[in-house]
Design a protein around this motif. Structure first.
Motif, PDB file in Angstrom:
ATOM      1  N   ALA A 247       9.045   3.500 -16.092  1.00 18.44           N
ATOM      2  CA  ALA A 247       8.585   3.839 -17.436  1.00 18.44           C
ATOM      3  C   ALA A 247       8.353   5.337 -17.589  1.00 18.44           C
ATOM      4  N   GLY A 248       8.523   5.789 -18.819  1.00 20.71           N
ATOM      5  CA  GLY A 248       8.173   7.147 -19.217  1.00 20.71           C
ATOM      6  C   GLY A 248       7.261   7.055 -20.418  1.00 20.71           C
ATOM      7  N   ALA A 249       6.972   8.188 -21.036  1.00 22.82           N
ATOM      8  CA  ALA A 249       6.039   8.183 -22.163  1.00 22.82           C
ATOM      9  C   ALA A 249       6.609   8.940 -23.349  1.00 22.82           C
ATOM     10  N   ALA A 250       6.233   8.490 -24.540  1.00 21.07           N
ATOM     11  CA  ALA A 250       6.541   9.224 -25.762  1.00 21.07           C
ATOM     12  C   ALA A 250       5.513  10.353 -25.892  1.00 21.07           C
ATOM     13  N   GLU A 251       6.005  11.557 -26.213  1.00 18.90           N
ATOM     14  CA  GLU A 251       5.112  12.719 -26.290  1.00 18.90           C
ATOM     15  C   GLU A 251       5.480  13.601 -27.476  1.00 18.90           C
ATOM     16  N   GLN A 252       4.475  14.329 -28.008  1.00 18.70           N
ATOM     17  CA  GLN A 252       4.731  15.361 -29.006  1.00 18.70           C
ATOM     18  C   GLN A 252       5.061  16.647 -28.252  1.00 18.70           C
ATOM     19  N   MET A 253       6.165  17.286 -28.583  1.00 25.47           N
ATOM     20  CA  MET A 253       6.567  18.496 -27.866  1.00 25.47           C
ATOM     21  C   MET A 253       7.501  19.351 -28.719  1.00 25.47           C
ATOM     22  N   THR A 254       7.745  20.566 -28.250  1.00 25.45           N
ATOM     23  CA  THR A 254       8.737  21.446 -28.875  1.00 25.45           C
ATOM     24  C   THR A 254      10.081  21.202 -28.215  1.00 25.45           C
ATOM     25  N   LEU A 255      11.079  20.899 -29.025  1.00 24.27           N
ATOM     26  CA  LEU A 255      12.423  20.625 -28.506  1.00 24.27           C
ATOM     27  C   LEU A 255      13.383  21.725 -28.939  1.00 24.27           C
ATOM     28  N   GLN A 256      14.258  22.104 -28.009  1.00 28.44           N
ATOM     29  CA  GLN A 256      15.305  23.075 -28.304  1.00 28.44           C
ATOM     30  C   GLN A 256      16.653  22.539 -27.845  1.00 28.44           C
TER      31      GLN A 256
ATOM     32  N   ASP B 222      16.977   9.130 -21.171  1.00 28.01           N
ATOM     33  CA  ASP B 222      17.469   7.855 -20.641  1.00 28.01           C
ATOM     34  C   ASP B 222      16.628   6.657 -21.071  1.00 28.01           C
ATOM     35  N   ALA B 223      15.707   6.846 -22.037  1.00 24.63           N
ATOM     36  CA  ALA B 223      14.965   5.711 -22.590  1.00 24.63           C
ATOM     37  C   ALA B 223      15.712   5.073 -23.767  1.00 24.63           C
TER      38      ALA B 223
ATOM     39  N   MET C  65       9.548 -10.195 -23.078  1.00 21.64           N
ATOM     40  CA  MET C  65       9.665 -10.350 -21.621  1.00 21.64           C
ATOM     41  C   MET C  65       8.479  -9.692 -20.920  1.00 21.64           C
ATOM     42  N   GLU C  66       8.024 -10.335 -19.846  1.00 19.48           N
ATOM     43  CA  GLU C  66       6.978  -9.752 -19.021  1.00 19.48           C
ATOM     44  C   GLU C  66       7.623  -8.812 -18.010  1.00 19.48           C
ATOM     45  N   VAL C  67       6.986  -7.645 -17.832  1.00 16.92           N
ATOM     46  CA  VAL C  67       7.530  -6.661 -16.898  1.00 16.92           C
ATOM     47  C   VAL C  67       6.425  -6.118 -16.001  1.00 16.92           C
ATOM     48  N   THR C  68       6.859  -5.544 -14.909  1.00 18.71           N
ATOM     49  CA  THR C  68       5.966  -4.846 -14.000  1.00 18.71           C
ATOM     50  C   THR C  68       6.479  -3.418 -13.874  1.00 18.71           C
ATOM     51  N   ILE C  69       5.604  -2.449 -14.103  1.00 13.99           N
ATOM     52  CA  ILE C  69       6.008  -1.046 -14.012  1.00 13.99           C
ATOM     53  C   ILE C  69       6.062  -0.653 -12.544  1.00 13.99           C
TER      54      ILE C  69
END
Length: 369
Positions: free
Chosen positions: A46-55, A298-299, A359-363
């Motif tokens: 898993a990864g996380a959604a974040e607020q950021m500056t994109l270029q 890749d999400a 679906m149930e998942v395990t991180i």
């Protein structure tokens, strides 16, 4: 009750508590083991959604050159009689750089000049007599033709080929001739002189045909180079060539090799650290967005049929499939637009098509895999 029976009863009561204690211990152990058992669910990273500056950038390498460059050559097989400049000298447009041996050219020119002057005198006399009716027309026309022919002959003496001058204002960056050498026989067939406008530098790059549609004149550029150390220079895309060329000169079969398009970048060389002739890397800024909601690239899962894009959000160890619209893409993260996704949400990385909502998942810890 006899003493013997009493002893046996005591032994039985001693044995019973031991058995009970053992059973309780076993139950506790089993309970603990059950508590330590692996959680049920499909393992995912898993990864996380974040607020950021994109270029979004296009990175390409090239060479730093003067904004104007002239490579001066001669077709004359003549000895260099004098060189009037040194490398590093500033020159003006039209300034004399060198003189070649003219042989008997000066003498021939002087004779041709005298001949032209004499034919002009005869033509003027013939014209005057013809206008007075004292000279036949044929004689007048002959004198006129002779004069015009001599003038044309005079014009053929091109002293520009003897006097080597600079076609632009700039700095002499290379001299490949010396006094006594042959003007058109330089080492490695190099130009006699190279003049460059070093007051205004450019970075010459070649952009892949796959990226050129993103490039526009006026886009800002960040420039790095070994000569700048940890510093950078800024620039602006100033010119995009109207046609492409082969990426290499291998002469591969037509249509199979990648094409590139030459692009000029004007450099703001305020600190004067960049010099012509060095290589540099340009990062051309295509888009920039502050405070964008983004997830790792890749999400994103894209439907092969209609191109719809999704992410899988993990909540309480269960999946929720959310449709998103993607925006600006950086090196590792991509903007996602959805009112159902917020900063801090966990998303599945590298999702597969067999994943479903609910679906149930395990991180999993990717470092332990």
């Amino acid at each position: 009750m006899t003493k013997e029976n009493g002893k046996k009863l005591k032994k039985k009561w001693i044995i019973v508590p031991i058995i009970i204690f053992a059973v309780v211990a076993i139950v506790c152990a089993l309970t603990q083991n059950l508590g330590k058992s692996k959680p049920v669910g499909i393992p995912v990273t898993a990864g996380a959604a974040e607020q950021m500056t994109l270029q979004q950038l296009v990175a390409v390498k090239g060479n730093v050159e003067g904004s104007e460059k002239a490579e001066i050559q001669s077709t004359q097989t003549a000895e260099v009689k004098a060189v009037y400049v040194d490398e590093g000298d500033r020159v003006n447009k039209g300034q004399l750089l060198a003189v070649l041996d003219s042989g008997d050219l000066n003498e021939q020119y002087s004779k041709a000049k005298i001949t032209a002057a004499e034919s002009k005198r005869k033509y003027d006399d013939a014209k005057l007599l013809y206008e007075q009716g004292a000279l036949p027309q044929n004689d007048y026309l002959e004198a006129k033709a002779t004069y015009e022919s001599n003038v044309l002959t005079l014009d053929t003496y091109d002293f520009d080929k003897i006097n080597i001058t600079s076609p632009i204002a700039g700095t002499v960056t290379r001299i490949n001739v010396t006094v006594g050498s042959n003007a058109n026989n330089t080492s490695d067939n190099k130009s006699m002189f190279v003049i460059e406008d070093l007051q205004n530098l450019q970075l010459k790059v070649k952009v892949s045909e796959y990226d050129i549609s993103k490039i526009k004149e006026g886009q800002t550029v960040t420039i790095t180079s070994d000569v700048l150390g940890e510093g950078t220079a800024s620039g602006v895309v100033s010119k995009i060539a109207p046609s492409g060329e082969s990426k290499d000169n291998s002469g591969g079969s037509s249509g199979t090799s990648e094409k590139v398009i030459p692009v000029d970048i004007n450099i703001d060389n305020t600190n004067k650290k960049l010099i012509a002739g060095v290589s540099a890397k340009a990062e051309i800024l295509i888009q920039k967005k502050d405070n964008a909601l983004a997830v790792p690239v890749d999400a994103i899962l894209q439907d092969a049929n209609d191109g719809t894009e999704y992410v899988f959000v993990i909540k309480n160890n269960k999946l929720k499939k959310i449709k998103v619209k993607t925006g600006i893409e950086g090196d590792f993260n991509i903007e996602v637009i959805s009112d159902k996704l917020k900063s801090g949400d966990q998303v599945v990385l590298s999702p597969t098509f067999d994943l479903k909502s609910g679906m149930e998942v395990t991180i999993s810890d990717p470092s332990a895999m």
